[in-house]
Design a protein around this motif. Structure first.
Motif, PDB file in Angstrom:
ATOM      1  N   ALA A 156       0.822  -1.217   0.000  1.00  0.00           N
ATOM      2  CA  ALA A 156       0.000   0.000   0.000  1.00  0.00           C
ATOM      3  C   ALA A 156       0.858   1.271   0.000  1.00  0.00           C
ATOM      4  O   ALA A 156       0.334   2.375  -0.156  1.00  0.00           O
ATOM      5  N   GLY A 157       2.172   1.122   0.175  1.00  0.00           N
ATOM      6  CA  GLY A 157       3.030   2.298   0.354  1.00  0.00           C
ATOM      7  C   GLY A 157       3.455   2.940  -0.962  1.00  0.00           C
ATOM      8  O   GLY A 157       3.518   2.266  -2.001  1.00  0.00           O
ATOM      9  N   PRO A 158       3.799   4.218  -0.920  1.00  0.00           N
ATOM     10  CA  PRO A 158       4.222   4.925  -2.138  1.00  0.00           C
ATOM     11  C   PRO A 158       5.579   4.458  -2.678  1.00  0.00           C
ATOM     12  O   PRO A 158       5.892   4.685  -3.842  1.00  0.00           O
ATOM     13  N   ASN A 159       6.389   3.788  -1.813  1.00  0.00           N
ATOM     14  CA  ASN A 159       7.724   3.362  -2.261  1.00  0.00           C
ATOM     15  C   ASN A 159       7.771   1.906  -2.724  1.00  0.00           C
ATOM     16  O   ASN A 159       8.852   1.369  -2.962  1.00  0.00           O
ATOM     17  N   PHE A 178       4.325  -4.971  10.746  1.00  0.00           N
ATOM     18  CA  PHE A 178       3.697  -3.712  10.335  1.00  0.00           C
ATOM     19  C   PHE A 178       4.725  -2.573  10.394  1.00  0.00           C
ATOM     20  O   PHE A 178       4.876  -1.804   9.432  1.00  0.00           O
ATOM     21  N   ALA A 179       5.436  -2.468  11.514  1.00  0.00           N
ATOM     22  CA  ALA A 179       6.393  -1.361  11.683  1.00  0.00           C
ATOM     23  C   ALA A 179       7.485  -1.408  10.621  1.00  0.00           C
ATOM     24  O   ALA A 179       7.851  -0.378  10.038  1.00  0.00           O
ATOM     25  N   ASN A 180       8.011  -2.602  10.338  1.00  0.00           N
ATOM     26  CA  ASN A 180       9.094  -2.699   9.357  1.00  0.00           C
ATOM     27  C   ASN A 180       8.612  -2.406   7.935  1.00  0.00           C
ATOM     28  O   ASN A 180       9.303  -1.728   7.168  1.00  0.00           O
ATOM     29  N   ALA A 181       7.417  -2.893   7.589  1.00  0.00           N
ATOM     30  CA  ALA A 181       6.894  -2.621   6.243  1.00  0.00           C
ATOM     31  C   ALA A 181       6.577  -1.137   6.091  1.00  0.00           C
ATOM     32  O   ALA A 181       6.879  -0.524   5.059  1.00  0.00           O
TER      33      ALA A 181
END
Ligand code: NDP
Length: 255
Positions: A69-72, A124-127
């Motif tokens: 889901a992230g922009p990167n 979750f934190a690492n992703a």
């Protein structure tokens, strides 16, 4: 009311940091109740093979769902880090448990629930760090030695971890549940090369990613596996009078 992802990110890091801080002192006195240290007095027990899958599954699945889901997500450095994570956790959550020769063995539900919560927060934190937060993981990071030294360290640690897992699994014939003295590989020098490999892996990942969640995970892994290695080593010495005296617990010639 929907959860604010930025708050979840902070909370999950606090949870991992808190668990790391508590884990080391507690486990130096009490061995976590699974595997050879499982036993009565820890509440309900659950099937060991299934518990591995349930407690480890969030690590690849929640990581991938958050990462995607992230922009990167399609940038080369985050993709490389995502690949390292997924290779390790696809093995740990879905391949490793199916290979175990642990018929009839049980683990304490308490240990499974704690590991499940930890894996949710940690993955979750690492992703999130890699795919949403980190501004340094752009193309210029491809020329930073931390990325490549960390990646090599991760690959070496993964190889040590898997080779050692293999040796342990094959100490039993199918259907057996007892224990033998492991030989070969890094067992020549230490009782728990599987843990040593795991620690090297996450040191490499922390170096390659250079994010706070990756550092916290490395610290947690040390806090968890160092006391466990000491407990396993003591257990071998008590159980096997002919256990190799020169063998250390975790670090060759040192500890
Ligand atoms: P163990 O070494 O305790 O056990 C691994 C498997 O081998 C189990 O099925 C165990 O059986 C069997 N086994 C172990 N020693 C012997 C022996 N002497 N004779 C016969 N069979 C044996 O490892 P863990 O279960 O603690 O960990 C498994 C993997 O998960 C490791 O690679 C570890 O690095 C990783 N891990 C990572 C953590 C982290 O914080 N990142 C936390 C915990 C584990 P049985 O279960 O019956 O004892």
């Amino acid at each position: 009311m929907s959860a604010d992802p930025a708050q979840l990110y902070l909370l999950s890091q606090l949870l991992v940091a808190g668990m790391a801080a508590v884990t080391m002192p507690v486990l130096l006195f009490i061995a976590a109740p699974y595997g050879r240290h499982a036993g009565p007095g820890w509440g309900p027990q659950v099937n060991a093979r299934l518990s591995w899958i349930v407690m480890e599954a969030p690590a690849p699945l929640l990581f991938l769902a958050t990462y995607a889901a992230g922009p990167n997500a399609w940038r080369p450095v985050p993709l490389l880090l995502c690949g390292l994570w997924v290779v390790h956790y696809t093995y740990r959550a879905f391949l490793y448990p199916l290979r175990l020769r642990n018929r009839g063995k049980k683990n304490a539900l308490l240990a499974v629930v704690l590991a499940f919560l930890f894996n949710c927060a940690n993955s979750f934190a690492n992703a999130w760090a890699i795919s949403f937060e980190a501004t340094h993981l752009d193309r210029s990071w491809l020329f930073d030695p931390r990325l490549w030294f960390g990646t090599v360290l991760f690959v070496v640690g993964h190889a040590v971890n898997r080779r050692s897992d293999d040796i342990l699994i094959h100490l039993r014939k199918p259907g057996e549940t007892g224990y033998r003295i492991p030989q070969g590989g890094l067992f020549r020098w230490v009782s728990c090369p599987n843990y040593l490999g795991e620690i090297i892996e996450w040191a490499g990942f922390a170096l390659a990613a250079w994010t706070r969640p990756a550092l916290l995970f490395f610290l947690f892994t040390c806090a968890n596996l160092l006391p466990r290695a000491l407990a396993n080593h003591r257990w071998y010495l008590e159980k096997f009078p002919d256990y190799p005296k020169e063998r250390k617990a975790l670090i060759p010639y040192v500890l």
